[in-house]
Design an enzyme around this catalytic site. Structure first.
Site, PDB file in Angstrom:
ATOM      1  N   CYS A  81     -16.814  -9.043   5.563  1.00  0.00           N
ATOM      2  CA  CYS A  81     -15.986  -7.497   5.301  1.00  0.00           C
ATOM      3  C   CYS A  81     -14.875  -7.752   4.204  1.00  0.00           C
ATOM      4  O   CYS A  81     -13.689  -8.410   4.911  1.00  0.00           O
ATOM      5  CB  CYS A  81     -15.559  -7.030   6.520  1.00  0.00           C
ATOM      6  SG  CYS A  81     -16.654  -6.825   7.657  1.00  0.00           S
ATOM      7  N   CYS A 109       0.362  -0.117  10.335  1.00  0.00           N
ATOM      8  CA  CYS A 109      -0.284  -0.807   9.499  1.00  0.00           C
ATOM      9  C   CYS A 109       0.974  -1.779   8.863  1.00  0.00           C
ATOM     10  O   CYS A 109       1.923  -1.393   8.401  1.00  0.00           O
ATOM     11  CB  CYS A 109      -0.971  -0.346   8.395  1.00  0.00           C
ATOM     12  SG  CYS A 109      -1.751  -1.585   7.320  1.00  0.00           S
ATOM     13  N   CYS A 160     -19.232   2.274   8.522  1.00  0.00           N
ATOM     14  CA  CYS A 160     -18.760   1.808   9.691  1.00  0.00           C
ATOM     15  C   CYS A 160     -17.335   2.571   9.957  1.00  0.00           C
ATOM     16  O   CYS A 160     -16.679   2.469   8.959  1.00  0.00           O
ATOM     17  CB  CYS A 160     -18.476   0.254   9.252  1.00  0.00           C
ATOM     18  SG  CYS A 160     -17.364  -0.433  10.379  1.00  0.00           S
ATOM     19  N   ARG A 204     -18.132  -2.300  17.702  1.00  0.00           N
ATOM     20  CA  ARG A 204     -17.209  -3.439  17.541  1.00  0.00           C
ATOM     21  C   ARG A 204     -15.933  -3.651  18.342  1.00  0.00           C
ATOM     22  O   ARG A 204     -15.196  -2.800  18.129  1.00  0.00           O
ATOM     23  CB  ARG A 204     -17.024  -3.779  16.025  1.00  0.00           C
ATOM     24  CG  ARG A 204     -16.398  -5.098  15.703  1.00  0.00           C
ATOM     25  CD  ARG A 204     -16.377  -5.359  14.128  1.00  0.00           C
ATOM     26  NE  ARG A 204     -17.859  -5.366  13.520  1.00  0.00           N
ATOM     27  CZ  ARG A 204     -18.041  -4.392  12.659  1.00  0.00           C
ATOM     28  NH1 ARG A 204     -17.135  -3.815  12.384  1.00  0.00           N
ATOM     29  NH2 ARG A 204     -19.514  -4.437  12.365  1.00  0.00           N
ATOM     30  N   CYS A 208     -19.448  -5.775   3.474  1.00  0.00           N
ATOM     31  CA  CYS A 208     -18.853  -4.588   4.058  1.00  0.00           C
ATOM     32  C   CYS A 208     -17.584  -4.767   3.255  1.00  0.00           C
ATOM     33  O   CYS A 208     -16.856  -5.470   2.935  1.00  0.00           O
ATOM     34  CB  CYS A 208     -18.657  -4.568   5.273  1.00  0.00           C
ATOM     35  SG  CYS A 208     -17.623  -3.240   6.123  1.00  0.00           S
ATOM     36  N   CYS A 228       0.890  -1.250  -0.061  1.00  0.00           N
ATOM     37  CA  CYS A 228       0.095   0.052   0.202  1.00  0.00           C
ATOM     38  C   CYS A 228       0.970   1.221  -0.089  1.00  0.00           C
ATOM     39  O   CYS A 228       1.941   1.480   0.973  1.00  0.00           O
ATOM     40  CB  CYS A 228      -0.984   0.035   1.157  1.00  0.00           C
ATOM     41  SG  CYS A 228      -2.112   1.448   1.195  1.00  0.00           S
TER      42      CYS A 228
HETATM   43  N1  SAM Z   1      -6.678   0.378   3.096  1.00  0.00           N
HETATM   44  C1  SAM Z   1      -7.930   0.760   3.845  1.00  0.00           C
HETATM   45  C2  SAM Z   1      -8.119   1.835   4.776  1.00  0.00           C
HETATM   46  O1  SAM Z   1      -7.114   2.275   5.185  1.00  0.00           O
HETATM   47  O2  SAM Z   1      -9.083   2.530   4.426  1.00  0.00           O
HETATM   48  C3  SAM Z   1      -8.487  -0.597   4.462  1.00  0.00           C
HETATM   49  C4  SAM Z   1      -7.941  -1.487   5.489  1.00  0.00           C
HETATM   50  S1  SAM Z   1      -7.168  -0.777   6.927  1.00  0.00           S
HETATM   51  C5  SAM Z   1      -6.238  -2.108   7.465  1.00  0.00           C
HETATM   52  C6  SAM Z   1      -8.552  -0.816   8.017  1.00  0.00           C
HETATM   53  C7  SAM Z   1      -8.300  -0.244   9.453  1.00  0.00           C
HETATM   54  O3  SAM Z   1      -7.595  -1.227  10.131  1.00  0.00           O
HETATM   55  C8  SAM Z   1      -7.585   0.899   9.587  1.00  0.00           C
HETATM   56  O4  SAM Z   1      -8.282   1.966   9.642  1.00  0.00           O
HETATM   57  C9  SAM Z   1      -6.973   0.980  11.184  1.00  0.00           C
HETATM   58  O5  SAM Z   1      -7.974   1.376  11.831  1.00  0.00           O
HETATM   59  C10 SAM Z   1      -7.346  -0.761  11.351  1.00  0.00           C
HETATM   60  N2  SAM Z   1      -5.854  -1.216  11.604  1.00  0.00           N
HETATM   61  C11 SAM Z   1      -5.146  -1.701  10.489  1.00  0.00           C
HETATM   62  N3  SAM Z   1      -3.696  -2.101  11.309  1.00  0.00           N
HETATM   63  C12 SAM Z   1      -4.036  -2.030  12.388  1.00  0.00           C
HETATM   64  C13 SAM Z   1      -3.481  -2.506  13.785  1.00  0.00           C
HETATM   65  N4  SAM Z   1      -2.149  -3.072  13.648  1.00  0.00           N
HETATM   66  N5  SAM Z   1      -3.920  -2.545  14.968  1.00  0.00           N
HETATM   67  C14 SAM Z   1      -5.126  -2.224  14.905  1.00  0.00           C
HETATM   68  N6  SAM Z   1      -5.728  -1.626  13.993  1.00  0.00           N
HETATM   69  C15 SAM Z   1      -5.324  -1.762  12.885  1.00  0.00           C
HETATM   70 FE1  SF4 Z   2      -2.798   1.219   3.457  1.00  0.00          FE
HETATM   71 FE2  SF4 Z   2      -2.863   0.292   5.742  1.00  0.00          FE
HETATM   72 FE3  SF4 Z   2      -3.208   2.833   5.558  1.00  0.00          FE
HETATM   73 FE4  SF4 Z   2      -5.122   0.921   4.752  1.00  0.00          FE
HETATM   74  S1  SF4 Z   2      -4.373   1.124   6.832  1.00  0.00           S
HETATM   75  S2  SF4 Z   2      -4.361   2.805   3.729  1.00  0.00           S
HETATM   76  S3  SF4 Z   2      -3.657  -0.596   3.936  1.00  0.00           S
HETATM   77  S4  SF4 Z   2      -1.258   1.575   5.077  1.00  0.00           S
END
Ligand code: SAM
Ligand code: SF4
Ligand code: DTB
Length: 332
Positions: free
Chosen positions: A111, A74, A202, A274, A142, A67
């Site tokens: 989802c 992330c 959501c 959630r 979702c 990404c």
């Molecule tokens: N890329 C898309 C975005 O960011 O909108 C969707 C996927 S993203 C992984 C979805 C959500 O997962 C993030 O906004 C964050 O709130 C949560 N998330 C991601 N990594 C995480 C982590 N290591 N611990 C807790 N929540 C996490």
């Molecule tokens: Fe990309 Fe992870 Fe950020 Fe979603 S949360 S935009 S997957 S870096």
């Protein structure tokens, strides 16, 4: 506690679904003696939901890693050395096989998440086919695909998408410490496009990223004061991932996490709150407290998008011990 906020504030209609929240009131409620806070959250919860039912959602990463965004928590950012292998967009047949398994395990909502800044036009046909296929299985759908413009949101709505997940992640103040490649305002724009297209929102965030108490409260005030409060509010506890800037973050104190859930429940009485990422690091007792504080949805299945989640046996044993039943689709 703020002298202006009576311990019973928030129980009366003055803080019902239609009202708007001030930072001051919200902060004072967050700081209430724990028993007062939880009693109030449970009272609001019982008014709006069956307290012994929890909704089950299942996640699938339809496009993992690589990404371009720099979200500090992330595993999927190409800028972090998390060791994750990036994949292409998953094939429709595989998505449907996985969705069927989830349905058999009791999930009512499926989802699908992609590690994109936003979907490209060339991706839209494929995600539309996934929505249509999963809907045909009788599940709610979702998606979380990054930023959407209005046209993209309308296309997903037409395909039958029920929910779109797009988190604000933290307070506006703390946001720039965590993400620099897209702004807080960008996130609110996407939420407006989703809402205006008629898809249910959501939206939640992450706790335990080194933020202050005030940031946790401010994040919830932003959510509760959106033109319409979100239908679902995921509260994630940071899963620290090696190789990311937050890989060594100090764990959040569990009572602080439970307070965040309780405040979300009080301020967004009709939302499914959630208990999202981070359950593998929580004791059964902490999860029980979260349900008592008004959490009524979880992700099931041994993986979230890339990180671990409790095994299904462990969750069903916990539900049995707590007398909790999965929510039926019709009750959603
Ligand atoms: N890329 C898309 C975005 O960011 O909108 C969707 C996927 S993203 C992984 C979805 C959500 O997962 C993030 O906004 C964050 O709130 C949560 N998330 C991601 N990594 C995480 C982590 N290591 N611990 C807790 N929540 C996490
Ligand atoms: Fe990309 Fe992870 Fe950020 Fe979603 S949360 S935009 S997957 S870096
Ligand atoms: C949300 O708020 N939590 C889910 C879902 N929305 C997409 C994702 C949690 C991801 C946890 C880290 C991972 O699995 O990589």
């Amino acid at each position: 506690m703020d002298a202006d906020v009576h311990p019973n504030a928030g129980l009366e209609s003055v803080h019902g679904a239609a009202s708007r929240w001030s930072l001051e009131d919200a902060r004072a409620i967050y700081e209430l003696p724990f028993n007062d806070l939880i009693f109030r959250a449970q009272t609001v919860h019982r008014r709006n939901f069956d307290p012994n039912r929890v909704q089950l959602s299942r996640l699938l990463s339809i496009k993992t890693g690589g990404c371009p965004e720099d979200c500090g928590y992330c595993s999927q950012s190409a800028r972090h050395e998390s060791g994750l292998t990036a994949t292409k967009l998953m094939d429709l047949r595989r998505v449907l096989v996985e969705a069927k398994k989830a349905r058999e395990a009791g999930a009512t909502r499926y989802c699908m998440g992609a590690a994109w800044r936003s979907p490209k036009d060339r991706d839209m046909d494929a995600v539309v086919a996934m929505i249509e296929g999963v809907k045909e299985l009788g599940m709610e759908t979702c998606m979380t695909l990054g930023m959407l413009d209005l046209g993209q949101a309308q296309r997903l709505k037409q395909a039958g998408l029920d929910y779109y997940n797009h988190n604000i992640d933290t307070s506006e103040r703390y946001y720039n410490e965590i993400i620099t490649t897209r702004t807080f305002a960008d996130r609110l724009d996407t939420l407006a496009n989703v809402r205006d297209s008629g898809i249910k929102v959501c939206c939640g965030g992450i706790v335990g990223m080194g933020e202050e108490k005030a940031d946790r409260v401010d994040m919830l005030v932003t959510l509760a004061n959106l033109p319409e409060p979100p239908d679902s509010v995921p509260i994630n506890m940071l899963i620290p991932i090696k190789g990311t800037p937050l890989g060594d973050a100090e764990p959040i104190e569990p009572i602080e996490f439970v307070r965040t859930i309780a405040l979300a429940r009080i301020m967004m009485p009709n939302a499914h709150v959630r208990l999202s990422a981070g359950r593998t690091a929580m004791s059964d007792e902490m999860q029980a407290l979260c349900f008592f504080a008004g959490a009524n949805s979880i992700f099931v299945g041994e993986t979230l998008l890339t990180a671990e989640n409790p095994e299904e046996d462990k969750d069903s044993a916990l539900f049995r011990r707590l007398g909790i039943q999965p929510m039926e689709r019709s009750a959603l």
